[in-house]
Write an enzyme that holds these catalytic residues in place. Sequence first.
Site, PDB file in Angstrom:
ATOM      1  CB  CYS A   1      82.326 -30.001 -33.239  1.00  0.00           C
ATOM      2  SG  CYS A   1      82.523 -30.523 -34.903  1.00  0.00           S
TER       3      CYS A   1
ATOM      4  CB  VAL B   1      82.854 -31.950 -27.661  1.00  0.00           C
ATOM      5  CG1 VAL B   1      83.954 -32.263 -26.665  1.00  0.00           C
ATOM      6  CG2 VAL B   1      83.219 -32.523 -29.017  1.00  0.00           C
TER       7      VAL B   1
END
Lengths: 519, 454
Positions: free
Chosen positions: A152, A156
């Site tokens: 993640c 991101v």
Amino acid sequence: MSKDRLEIPDYNSLFSEDRFVQQRENKRQFEAPCSEQETAEALAYSQSAEYLEKNFNRKAVVINPHKACQPLGSIMAALGFEKTLPFVHGSQGCNSYFRSHLSRHFKEPTPAVSSSMTEDAAVFGGMSNLIDGLENSIALYKPEMVALCTTCMAEVIGDDLSSFIGNARQKGVISEDFPVAFCNTPSFVGSHITGYDSMLKGILSYLYDRSGIQAAPGSGEETGEKLNVMLGFEPYTGNFAEIRKILNAFDTKYTFLGDHSGNYDSPATGEYEYYYGGTKLDDVPLAANALATLSLQKYTLKKTQDYIGGTWKQLIAAMSTPLGITGTDKLLDTISELTGLPVPASLTEERGRVVDALMDSHPYIHGKRVALVGDPDLLIGLIGFCLETGMEPVHIVCSNGDVDFNDVKFKEEAEALLASSPYGSEAAVYIGKDLWHMRSLLLNDPVDLAIGSSHLKFAAKDANVPLIRVGFPIFDRHHMHRYPVLGYQGALNLLSLIVNTVLDELDRNHSGFNFDLVR
Amino acid sequence: MDPVRKDEFDSEACGSLSPKSKPCPRPKPGEAAGGCSFDGAQITLLPIMDAAHLVHGPIACAGNSWESRGALSSGPSLSQYGFATDLNDSDIIFGGEKKLKESIDYIAGRFAPPAIFVYSTCVTALIGEDMDAVCKEAGERLHIPVIPVNSPGFVGSKNLGNRLAGDALLQYVIGTGEPEPGTPLGVNLIGEYNIAGEMWDIEKLMNSAGIAVTSRITGDARYKEITWAHRAKVNMVVCSRALLGLAKEMESRYGIPYFEGSFYGAKETTYSLRQMAYLMNDREMERRVDRLTEREESRLAMDLRPYRKLLKGKKAVLYTGGVKSWSVISALKELGVQVVGVGTNKSTEDDVRRIADRVGDDTEYIPEGGASRILKTVRERKADIMIAGGRNMYVAMKEQIPFIDINQERHKAYAGYEGLLRLAKELTYSLANPIWKLASSPAPWDKEAPPYDR
């Protein structure tokens, strides 16, 4: 006195002792406990249709999830290749979860490293972590390939793996020809099966591209690449052995694309090596010359199948995990069709033996109502197995079932399969739901058996249903993954698991009239 | 030479809370490192058994971790539930605060917990979710404490997460409640997580010496008892690496004296109980402790006799973290087991000093992980047994090394006098299992001499 003290009870018996029971009672004063009546009311409410509806209208929170994230699958894919080190680009905790998760299931070590990104990496990007990480991990673990995936966090902040790896080469941290396959695996999209697919495709395309070989389907038959076989996100090492047995019986040539059974079923020789078995890196470009690819998890392997069909121009035979007699029949038919070889007599004979076993047991499993939880391809297989044995699937929960293959959605296929048999008439398929939904279903509309991973044990216990552990993860039982569940042998294994659980339950809950010696 | 100033010295230590404090050692990229700060914060607070623990982030931070610790509960099981907001890609673009609010509302409505802990993750920290504001608003509206735990994975190690969890307790929980009148006040146990029920053994000992436990922070805790932790007379820090800062801060805020102690091994247990009674400033209690510890120690010595005979001179490599890095050494020494290698990866400087006090000069320190490093020590030092956590267990099996799990997944309680007896028994069993002999002898057809006379 001292003699007594040598008997050391484990905590199961220890904490049923009076003094601990008393202690628990004393502590209840801090818990602002409900009255027994309130507790009973709440329990009754949780079994009501009203709560079921409320629970299914729940939009926001997930309670007791039944899926893991992409990088976990990508590590499993990476371990399917010879001397390949899985490398997770992101903050370090993710990697430690993946290692624990896989190790707890397989009871084997999981070599995998992380780039350990921290706050400064969050601000400035993770390039220096990645480059340092490549340098350190190659020195420490001496892999022949690194398989890199993201988390993640890297996604991101938008880290660019391809250019980072390029920079690492420029800096001389890794040599120009050291293979580093990679893929993007954000955890907020898809699940572990998506990650498996991404990494497998990443490795195949990377090794193929750098080899300079041009795909020529069928031309590799002489050199050994007649059939490619993919098992996908496969929690059973035993399934690899079973497929091998079947292909060898056909006497066909084949290459596994991704085989982590070596890493997750290695012998205790007295010396731990980081890498065991796996598909040879050199075999991958040659696999582009195979006649066809047999894919045994069609929903899991979407992108990889597209790649092989598109770039390698190969025939793809895709099916869900071949469980049960019908599933295995389809597998053997397909192999026979692809290779032009007849189904060997040994397998026909084995089929007969397993059919015999199913007949022996059918009185005890016929009409048993079953709840199922699992990944999409496993569930298709399990539904098929239930239907052919006269068991009735009732509740089917697939958290990561929002997938399709050739424009057919998992839910549609599952429902069509259920509709094809009278034993499927009561079933409902839920995708994107969690185990708290399943608990509601189990309490509201009870079943005889639950089939799923260890995570289902809490809901099964609340509903007082025996749990048969199939799928991933199985943390609380040993060696389940060593027994195949696919093929005829797998059908026999599943059958004995299920029928003997039913018989155990009969003995345990007997009323005094049915404690029979012969069943 | 200038003396080292105390605060500078403190800032070196990982447990310090002073703003200048250095972060715990950074993990090295490219290694198979341990958990993250999120993990650390969660494992510290999860043993608050009646609270709900909600993970704000993509599914897997919860999906990969729910219900996999061995911290046992004597009653409520809400803490067992895996709650997550399960953010997807559109939440990451448009924000997940609405989902968080709805999740909190659902949990409060359905489960009526005494408090909800909300954990940030890498993703929610990066996209700038205002978790504190959402929690504050929800708490006021729902009239229950909704506590933000700001410990996203990327801020650092698992241990930093333990400390951030301690910060959350200080900021939002401790001092917000009062005990019922007449509740006997005594000791807070800080950094004891009731793995395999160890807390219960400890509590039993304390109670039989008449020492009351005021708050458990946080093994088998109830939310309410932590709110009045500031009324305790003494703080005992069981895992200093994790929550020493909490005890220090409570000392300066509430004037509660603290000490660091352990319950692994008879001597450490006796020391800890004595220290409690001493700091309680109660002579009668000290006498009771003396009587209790004498009795228990002499009983234990007798019970241990058969095991010590078998364990004497055995060599062990210990690879664990925090308090266990040194305290288990004491326990092993009492059993006659020599520690020939010890991991220092997750130890504070104080811990390392304590290790040094307890082992000889020829013990090898293993500063960082990696299976190969541990195995090298086992081989070179000809160790008989490896004592470590679950992730290293299967490596030990490959090398056919007897093994004991000492970390969070273990199913045996090793604390206190009874715990030492259990440890002795486990060590003996592990060493004596016939499988090692079978494993280390080659298959009959690989032996040079034929297995029978021709």
